[in-house]
Each structure stands twice: as C-alpha cells, then as structure tokens.
Motif scaffolding. Structure first.
Motif, short mmCIF file in Angstrom:
data_model
loop_
_atom_site.label_atom_id
_atom_site.label_comp_id
_atom_site.label_asym_id
_atom_site.label_seq_id
_atom_site.Cartn_x
_atom_site.Cartn_y
_atom_site.Cartn_z
N HIS A 20 -29.03 3.94 9.83
CA HIS A 20 -29.25 5.05 8.91
C HIS A 20 -28.45 4.85 7.63
O HIS A 20 -27.26 4.55 7.66
CB HIS A 20 -28.80 6.37 9.54
N ARG A 22 -27.01 7.07 5.02
CA ARG A 22 -26.72 8.50 4.98
C ARG A 22 -26.63 9.07 3.57
O ARG A 22 -26.53 10.29 3.40
CB ARG A 22 -25.41 8.78 5.70
N ASN A 23 -26.63 8.21 2.58
CA ASN A 23 -26.60 8.64 1.19
C ASN A 23 -27.73 7.96 0.44
O ASN A 23 -28.39 7.04 0.96
CB ASN A 23 -25.26 8.30 0.55
N LEU A 63 -33.79 9.43 2.04
CA LEU A 63 -32.85 8.60 2.77
C LEU A 63 -33.62 7.59 3.61
O LEU A 63 -34.75 7.85 4.03
CB LEU A 63 -31.96 9.45 3.67
N SER A 98 -33.85 5.01 7.02
CA SER A 98 -33.41 4.55 8.33
C SER A 98 -34.29 3.35 8.66
O SER A 98 -35.51 3.42 8.50
CB SER A 98 -33.58 5.64 9.40
N THR A 140 -35.20 14.40 0.81
CA THR A 140 -33.97 15.08 0.42
C THR A 140 -34.27 16.38 -0.32
O THR A 140 -33.40 16.92 -1.00
CB THR A 140 -33.11 14.17 -0.47
N LEU A 197 -28.97 16.71 1.10
CA LEU A 197 -28.60 15.57 1.93
C LEU A 197 -28.30 15.97 3.37
O LEU A 197 -28.64 15.25 4.31
CB LEU A 197 -27.39 14.85 1.33
N GLU A 198 -27.67 17.12 3.57
CA GLU A 198 -27.31 17.51 4.94
C GLU A 198 -28.57 17.75 5.77
O GLU A 198 -28.62 17.37 6.95
CB GLU A 198 -26.42 18.74 4.93
N ARG A 245 -29.93 14.37 6.68
CA ARG A 245 -29.14 13.71 7.72
C ARG A 245 -29.40 14.33 9.09
O ARG A 245 -29.46 13.62 10.10
CB ARG A 245 -27.66 13.81 7.37
N THR A 246 -29.57 15.63 9.12
CA THR A 246 -29.89 16.30 10.39
C THR A 246 -31.22 15.80 10.94
O THR A 246 -31.36 15.55 12.15
CB THR A 246 -29.94 17.83 10.19
N GLN A 293 -32.55 12.83 10.29
CA GLN A 293 -32.33 11.46 10.74
C GLN A 293 -31.77 11.42 12.16
O GLN A 293 -32.16 10.57 12.96
CB GLN A 293 -31.35 10.75 9.81
N ASP A 294 -30.87 12.33 12.47
CA ASP A 294 -30.23 12.34 13.78
C ASP A 294 -31.20 12.65 14.92
O ASP A 294 -30.87 12.42 16.09
CB ASP A 294 -29.08 13.35 13.80
#
Length: 342
Positions: free
Chosen positions: A67, A69-70, A88, A90, A150, A154-155, A158-159, A161-162
């Motif tokens: 990933h 992340r930025n 983002l 991955s 995005t 970003l948060e 990222r969530t 992506q997880d």
C-alpha cells in the motif's frame, strides 16, 4: 457477493529504501551486460514493464500487497512514471493460476478500481466497485493496481485500502527479469522526449494481439506505463498536452466531461513525473463557470479559477477521465487542445 473475513496486514517499506534497492539492482544488472537481454523495438514494452514490476518488487509487492499510504512522491523517486495524483495505490505482483487471476474489491464509500496489467504492459482488465472477479491473463504473472479514491480525504482512502483481502492471490514466485535497466531507462527517456512537442493520446490496447502500431505502443509505455484501455462508463481515457511555459499564465476551458466517476488534470515535468509542490485539479472539487463549462488555470495566481501552480517548472498536463463518457471518446472535449495564453 461474498467476502472473506480475514485481512492480510503488511509492513510498508519506506520509499527511500525502495529506491535504494532499485538503484542497487540496476547497477548490478548494468555490470552484467553480457548476460542481459538486449532492448529492441520489439521487446521494449516488455522490458519497461519488467522495470516497473522490479521497482514494486523492491517494495515487497511480490510477497504481499503493498500500500502507498500517501500521494506519490514527486520526481524520479516515484516507482512508476506519470503516477496518478488523485488516488492512492496498492500493488500486488502475483502468479496466474491456470491462466487466471482472482481478486476482490471490498465494499467502500470511495472510488476503488483494479487494473490487471500483464507482463507485456497491457492492462487486460479494468474493473470498478465491490465484487469478486476472476480474469484471464495472457502471461504467467500479473501486476494488480488498486486505485483508491481520495475524494473524501486520505484517511477515508486508507481505511478502504485496509479492507482489501488477498487470500486468492499467489505471491512469492515472480523473479526480476534479466534486462539492463539503465538501458531500459535510456530508451524510456528517448521515447518520452519524442512526444514533448505534441498533444498525445493513449489507446492502451488490452492484449498483444490488439497492437496495430508498435512504435505508438512503445511511446505509450514510455509516457504513461500502466494506463487503462478506455471503456465508456467503466475504464479511463488519458491525454497529454504539449510542454507549456511556466512563466506564462495559461488556461484551458472545456465542457463538463461527465465522467462517470471523476475527471482530473495533473501537471508533470518533461520526464513525465509529478512536480514538487504542484497540485492536481479534480471534478470532485473544481469550480465551474456560470455556463457550466470548466476552466483550469496554470500559473495564473492564487485568485485564478482552479489554478495549478507548477512553481516555475515547465510542464505538460494529463487529463484523466475516470469512467470516460461517450462524448469524450468521440473527441468532443479536448482540454489539451484548447490552451490559451492570458
């Protein structure tokens, strides 16, 4: 649609380490030119693809999903040329099983797509949205690009992506191909330079059988490796402008593209890498004119509508239409062709 409950978590290697690893590999390979594969017009796309596989393998992408992340790093610290500045990444480098790759896109409240890129550089498949997918591929290995939007910050990206699960992917068997990667990079620089004085549109044929102009295909790989084959309301269309002078205020005005997902405009330097300090403009947040058209400004000051400041760096810009509309496919909208000096 069903989804597995387990989640593979991965350690994220820093980009500084990744580029150190890439540089070491490149030097070692260059010292063994007698045993490396010569780069030709016929195999350049495969070699450039191998270079990108290699850069992401250095990040661990052949062992687990990797990933970013930025938003991507600026300049040649980026592992891939002309990276998106609006999603983002991955990435997973995986082996096909019986000629197929099975992957999943989780449910999320942001844009998420997967592109399946084969060893020849072809994005054979581009799929968007939640589901379990099985895709045929014409090579032994696949480069899976997850693009996560995005648009909600970003948060939120990222969530999302997880939530990506990789139980169905076969990792750990890809080996870096035996090319002289300094020579590959020299070819890429030469091909990129060839297009700097012209508007450039990508076709990105999905398979090797669909290549009708080998030189055009090589130019596409040099300028924007890993781009998608345009498909109305699904996949993306990309176009590049000519190189533009950063010392002049310039604008482009165009009809709303009506991409299914969103449209973005991103500046790049002459080598097709992102510019330090420069932002992109997206339909997720751009301001429209009173008549519904869109104006994007370049180096026109902070008060200019939808201004992009390239910090004194000459540039070209790429327009990405995520889920391209039919009217854009028909050539009715072309921001790269309507730039004027103010």
């Amino acid at each position: 649609m069903t989804f597995k409950k387990s989640l593979i978590t991965c350690s994220i290697l820093g980009l500084g380490f990744a580029l150190t690893a890439c540089s070491t590999t490149s030097t070692e390979t260059a010292n063994q030119t007698s045993s490396t594969i010569e780069i030709t017009e016929q195999n350049y796309a495969h070699a450039e693809t191998a270079r990108n596989y290699r850069n992401w393998v250095a990040l661990g992408a052949n062992q687990h999903i990797t990933h970013m992340r930025n938003l991507p790093p600026r300049g040649k610290d980026a592992p891939t040329v002309q990276m998106n500045d609006d999603t983002l990444y991955s990435v997973a480098v995986v082996e096909a099983v019986d000629g197929m790759v099975t992957f999943e896109i989780p449910e999320s409240d942001v844009y998420m797509a997967v592109q399946v890129v084969n060893e020849g550089g072809h994005g054979e498949h581009y799929v968007v949205g939640e589901g379990s997918y099985t895709a045929a591929i014409e090579t032994d290995y696949a480069f899976l690009i997850y693009r996560t939007g995005t648009e909600k910050g970003l948060e939120a990206a990222r969530t999302a992506q997880d939530k990506i699960e990789t139980d169905t992917l076969k990792f750990g068997t890809y080996e870096v191909q035996d090319y002289d990667y300094q020579e590959v990079e020299a070819w890429t620089s030469t091909l990129t330079a060839e297009t700097q004085g012209q508007v450039f549109a990508y076709t990105f044929p999905r398979t090797s059988k669909e290549v009708t102009d080998l030189h055009q295909w090589n130019l596409e790989n040099a300028n924007g490796w890993g781009g998608s084959s345009p498909e109305v309301n699904v996949a993306n269309l990309y176009t590049n402008s000519v190189m533009l002078d950063a010392e002049q205020c310039q604008t482009t005005t165009f009809e709303e593209p009506e991409s299914k997902y969103f449209t973005s405009v991103t500046p790049y330097d002459e080598s097709r890498y992102l510019i330090a300090g420069a932002n992109h403009i997206s339909s997720n947040d751009w301001v429209t004119n009173g008549d519904g058209t869109v104006t994007v400004s370049f180096n026109c000051g902070s008060n200019a509508i939808n201004n992009i400041d390239t910090n004194g760096q000459d540039f070209s810009f790429t327009v990405r239409y995520y889920g391209v509309s039919q009217k854009v496919m028909n050539g009715e909208i072309a921001p790269e062709k309507s730039v004027i000096k103010s």
